[in-house]
Write a protein that holds these residues in place. Sequence first.
Motif, short mmCIF file in Angstrom:
data_model
loop_
_atom_site.label_atom_id
_atom_site.label_comp_id
_atom_site.label_asym_id
_atom_site.label_seq_id
_atom_site.Cartn_x
_atom_site.Cartn_y
_atom_site.Cartn_z
N GLY A 53 -4.57 2.84 -5.42
CA GLY A 53 -5.36 1.65 -5.73
C GLY A 53 -6.81 2.03 -5.90
N ARG A 54 -7.55 1.16 -6.60
CA ARG A 54 -8.97 1.44 -6.85
C ARG A 54 -9.70 0.17 -7.23
N TYR A 55 -11.01 0.22 -7.11
CA TYR A 55 -11.86 -0.76 -7.78
C TYR A 55 -11.89 -0.32 -9.23
N GLU A 56 -11.64 -1.25 -10.13
CA GLU A 56 -11.61 -0.89 -11.55
C GLU A 56 -13.01 -0.48 -12.01
N ALA A 57 -13.08 0.60 -12.74
CA ALA A 57 -14.34 1.10 -13.27
C ALA A 57 -14.14 1.43 -14.74
N SER A 58 -15.20 1.33 -15.50
CA SER A 58 -15.08 1.55 -16.95
C SER A 58 -14.53 2.93 -17.28
N PHE A 59 -14.88 3.95 -16.48
CA PHE A 59 -14.42 5.30 -16.78
C PHE A 59 -12.94 5.51 -16.46
N GLN A 60 -12.30 4.54 -15.79
CA GLN A 60 -10.88 4.65 -15.50
C GLN A 60 -10.07 3.55 -16.19
N TYR A 171 -14.59 -3.52 2.91
CA TYR A 171 -14.41 -3.69 1.47
C TYR A 171 -13.72 -5.01 1.13
N ASP A 172 -14.09 -5.56 -0.02
CA ASP A 172 -13.44 -6.74 -0.57
C ASP A 172 -12.17 -6.25 -1.26
N THR A 173 -11.06 -6.42 -0.60
CA THR A 173 -9.80 -5.89 -1.14
C THR A 173 -9.16 -6.81 -2.17
N THR A 174 -9.74 -7.98 -2.39
CA THR A 174 -9.18 -8.89 -3.40
C THR A 174 -9.41 -8.34 -4.81
N ILE A 175 -10.33 -7.38 -4.96
CA ILE A 175 -10.58 -6.84 -6.29
C ILE A 175 -9.96 -5.45 -6.48
N LEU A 176 -9.15 -5.03 -5.52
CA LEU A 176 -8.44 -3.75 -5.68
C LEU A 176 -7.43 -3.87 -6.80
N ARG A 177 -7.28 -2.82 -7.56
CA ARG A 177 -6.29 -2.74 -8.63
C ARG A 177 -5.26 -1.71 -8.22
N ARG A 178 -3.99 -2.10 -8.18
CA ARG A 178 -2.92 -1.18 -7.83
C ARG A 178 -2.66 -0.23 -9.00
N THR A 179 -2.59 1.05 -8.73
CA THR A 179 -2.36 2.05 -9.75
C THR A 179 -0.87 2.31 -9.89
N GLN A 180 -0.38 2.34 -11.12
CA GLN A 180 1.02 2.69 -11.37
C GLN A 180 1.19 4.20 -11.17
N GLN A 181 2.24 4.57 -10.49
CA GLN A 181 2.54 5.99 -10.32
C GLN A 181 3.92 6.25 -10.81
#
Length: 181
Positions: A53-60, A171-181
């Motif tokens: 999971g991550r905070y979404e960023a433009s570079f990702q 951290y505000d975990t409501t904005i976490l983005r789950r990463t597909q693996q």
Amino acid sequence: MSKTALIALAMVSGLTLAACNPLEKPPVGNASVPQPTKPVALNRYLGKWYEQGRYEASFQKGCEGVTADYAAKPDGSVAVVNSCREGGLNGPLKTAAASARVVEGSGNAKLKVTFFWPVEGDYWVLDHADDYSWSIVGEPSGQYLWILTRAQKISARQYDVLVSRARALGYDTTILRRTQQ
């Protein structure tokens, strides 16, 4: 300039700009920036990590199947190779290579990462399992957050536990983005 170089430039520029912008409010739940909770045994931290999971960023943007590989270099620094699949798990592989150095006095929990000299970004191991099966990584602005594991796939329950730990760090975990693996 190659696509990989542009990705690395965007990645470090994003980290650097976020860290330097005092007007940008960090998305953490309080005014303080989370600090690393314990030292890191660098030799145990090395190897492959899978982003869960991550905070979404433009570079990702559009990245799935994200991994980070860390290896010791003879000079004491760390070689870093970040990889992802663009647009989905079957998309083209994109990678960015960097070098990291430990910040003195940080118990190996704070690193400075350079994708291209002289710009450095912060990489803080905020928390990790005693057995190094997971880690939570951020940086001083609070703009970026990554949940990493050694296992490529984890259960929903394990993910929820790690999200709870990130929340406990502020951290505000409501904005976490789950990463597909």
